[in-house]
Design a protein around this motif. Structure first.
Motif, PDB file in Angstrom:
ATOM      1  N   ARG A 156     -25.885  39.059  17.240  1.00  0.00           N
ATOM      2  CA  ARG A 156     -26.933  38.059  17.379  1.00  0.00           C
ATOM      3  C   ARG A 156     -27.374  37.925  18.830  1.00  0.00           C
ATOM      4  N   THR A 161     -30.154  34.339  13.005  1.00  0.00           N
ATOM      5  CA  THR A 161     -30.113  33.399  11.898  1.00  0.00           C
ATOM      6  C   THR A 161     -31.434  32.655  11.794  1.00  0.00           C
ATOM      7  N   ALA A 162     -31.533  31.849  10.765  1.00  0.00           N
ATOM      8  CA  ALA A 162     -32.775  31.115  10.528  1.00  0.00           C
ATOM      9  C   ALA A 162     -33.146  30.266  11.738  1.00  0.00           C
ATOM     10  N   GLU A 163     -32.135  29.795  12.458  1.00  0.00           N
ATOM     11  CA  GLU A 163     -32.437  28.940  13.611  1.00  0.00           C
ATOM     12  C   GLU A 163     -33.066  29.703  14.774  1.00  0.00           C
ATOM     13  N   ASP A 164     -32.852  31.007  14.777  1.00  0.00           N
ATOM     14  CA  ASP A 164     -33.370  31.792  15.898  1.00  0.00           C
ATOM     15  C   ASP A 164     -34.818  32.213  15.699  1.00  0.00           C
ATOM     16  N   VAL A 165     -35.342  31.879  14.527  1.00  0.00           N
ATOM     17  CA  VAL A 165     -36.652  32.409  14.164  1.00  0.00           C
ATOM     18  C   VAL A 165     -37.711  32.129  15.223  1.00  0.00           C
ATOM     19  N   GLY A 166     -37.622  30.975  15.860  1.00  0.00           N
ATOM     20  CA  GLY A 166     -38.602  30.630  16.885  1.00  0.00           C
ATOM     21  C   GLY A 166     -38.641  31.629  18.036  1.00  0.00           C
ATOM     22  N   HIS A 206     -41.229  34.834   9.293  1.00  0.00           N
ATOM     23  CA  HIS A 206     -41.926  34.027  10.270  1.00  0.00           C
ATOM     24  C   HIS A 206     -43.407  34.097   9.916  1.00  0.00           C
ATOM     25  N   GLU A 217     -24.288  33.735   3.121  1.00  0.00           N
ATOM     26  CA  GLU A 217     -25.525  34.217   3.718  1.00  0.00           C
ATOM     27  C   GLU A 217     -26.610  34.283   2.635  1.00  0.00           C
TER      28      GLU A 217
END
Lengths: 332, 332
Positions: free
Chosen positions: B102, B128-133, B150, B188
């Motif tokens: 990651r 992860t989903a939180e990193d999408v930004g 995204h 996951e």
DNA sequence: GACACGATTTACAACGTTGTGAACGGCATC
DNA sequence: GATGCCGTTCACAACGTTGTAAATCGTGTC
């Protein structure tokens, strides 16, 4: 769009050259100034323009790796290791595929694209002895493999003859006498195929066994498919054999597949030994005995040699030997 | 050292800008002048300095391909195809390995090295989903796989759910009822593992069969070794199964190896189906039934989408679906 | 033979960086 | 208080290319 030294300089209230000095860790910068510049850099998200830097410095921070094909596991794993070794030295790797094609290899050597990089790692397959002169290019270069010899070009050498001799000797020691060879390139002498075949011949001669060319399974390409075909043809030809030495793992796996499909037991009826120690031989059914040519060491040595050559073009020629081993598994 | 426009100009007796015009096929150059310039170019072996060209034009003629690891056959073959597709468009490919990490993926997105290229093909695995930004970077980018969604980032989508459903349904149609899954990432949901598992669940539900989580063989990494281990643990756990759906081919080959070594017959006792259609499944023993996710099409579409995005940053978001198929072989 | 108008060629200014050397500032020395 | 020195900062000139716009050339027209 993107921030430049000038933008940072304006924001920090210094000349752009001072920013450059900060970026390049030039020692004589007052700590307070440095901090102001660093803040401005952070605020603007400044990143140096690499084209400008290259233009000015003549360095690109990139090397090319030219291989026949990435889909061949040996080269994929080699590329993997080369990228890691390059990264440790802050270099980025650009990959060229030559498709084992002589013309593409020759063209590559004079390609304008090479001006994008500081050096070339080249694993030639298609070039012939006559093309050797073309290797005298202006760019730092290290050759991988034992394919082409050139007195003034750096070289990381796989011990093709020695390892093939060891693999053959290993089969002989286990009592095999009729050892087929899969992947032969008829008439070829200086390539991997030719050299490995030479190792095979030498081992037989040592043991006082005559070489029987009916045991040669030719295969121009070294894919699974060709390995399978070669094995099939050997079986159909009616010649007896109790072992197969495949000139690479991919061929070995194809050959093993064909043998088992035809009802031969591996290793009871036929022992199989490959060459390369790629990941896929480890979990084949049965697992493949093979030569480990020291791929990681090859990659590391090659990148190291290339970096040395880039730093000093007048360095004496580097010919780097690489350690190897025989990996014994269930197929023999 | 190397010749420049100025050197050529001096030799041809014209201004350096005329040489530039010849090099760039600017139309209004007198044929006789053009010839004189071309002769001078040939005589000096002039090749344009790509750094200078990049600096001036803002284009590099290179793209990056970021994959987890080249030694995984799926990514090696993908890289192979991407390099071919890029070459058809005059682009060179630089390869980054993220090692499924990651942090490395996140770092890559802001790496200064990316300034060396015009665009990025990115196959994320660890984010992860939180990193999408973090995907909102300034560089043209196309995502590969179905891993991260995204709304404003271009995407070439593997049909993970649909294909996994088809693979499972295929096993059900052949009478298998106890289908183990190898390669599960517990918890996951949006990754390849999660999506393929969802397809598996959907197929079972359609068929009115309850999902039995004892049939899940977890494997964080998707190498042969982990496939073998997962299969061994399933066998040791005592749970009955008559089929294995491995979430990629590499796992499948490892699992198959373990099954056969343990005396289970494939496909008689246990059918095995993989995912990816890599070359090595074709000649395994027995040959592997698998999902072909359309790798060549993925590579071609991805490069095409990236080239479009580079040419026009205001293009509407591109979400490109890819065709797939089920390849039936001896393992099922 | 002067004029207009393309076709052809050229001069000049970027692009963003680094190397060179000069300018500036403060401090210690005499 | 002038001198010298060193640490710090800056101005300028490359690096080799392309875009813009201006200069020059050649030819046909009147």
């Amino acid at each position: 769009m993107a921030a430049t030294l000038h933008d940072v300089a304006r924001l920090a209230g210094v000349s752009f050259k001072t920013v450059s000095n900060v970026v390049n860790d030039y020692p004589h910068v007052r700590p307070s100034t440095r901090q102001r510049v660093l803040d401005a850099i952070a605020q603007l998200g400044y990143q140096p323009n690499l084209s400008a830097r290259s233009l000015r410095s003549g360095r690109n921070g990139a090397i090319s790796l030219a291989v026949p094909e990435l889909r061949l596991p040996y080269f994929a794993e080699l590329a993997d290791e080369v990228i890691r070794a390059a990264e440790r030295r802050g270099l980025v790797v650009l990959i060229e595929q030559t498709n084992r094609d002589r013309q593409r290899e020759v063209d590559l050597l004079t390609s304008a694209r090479l001006r994008m990089v500081d050096g070339l790692l080249f694993s030639p397959l298609g070039m012939t002895a006559e093309d050797v002169g073309l290797l005298e290019i202006d760019l730092p270069m290290v050759l991988l493999g034992e394919r082409l010899f050139h007195p003034t070009v750096d070289h990381v050498m796989i011990q093709n003859v020695e390892t093939a001799r060891a693999a053959t000797r290993y089969l002989l020691e286990r009592g095999r006498r009729r050892i087929a060879v899969v992947g032969v390139h008829p008439g070829e002498v200086i390539g991997s195929a030719g050299l490995r075949l030479r190792g095979y011949r030498e081992a037989l001669e040592e043991a006082g066994i005559a070489v029987d060319e009916r045991l040669f399974g030719p295969a121009e390409l070294w894919y699974r498919h060709q390995g399978a075909e070669a094995a099939q043809q050997l079986m159909q030809s009616g010649v007896e054999f109790d072992a197969v030495f495949a000139l690479n793992d991919t061929l070995a796996l194809g050959a093993m597949h064909a043998l088992i499909t035809a009802g031969r037991k591996v290793p009871e009826d036929v022992a199989v030994v490959g060459f390369d120690n790629t990941d896929d031989g480890q979990y084949s059914q049965p697992a493949l005995t093979t030569i480990d040519p020291g791929r990681r060491e090859i990659a590391e040595s090659a990148v190291a040699a290339l970096v040395r050559r880039i730093a000093d073009r007048d360095l004496p020629v580097q010919h780097v030997p690489v350690g190897w081993s025989l990996v014994e598994r269930a197929s023999s």
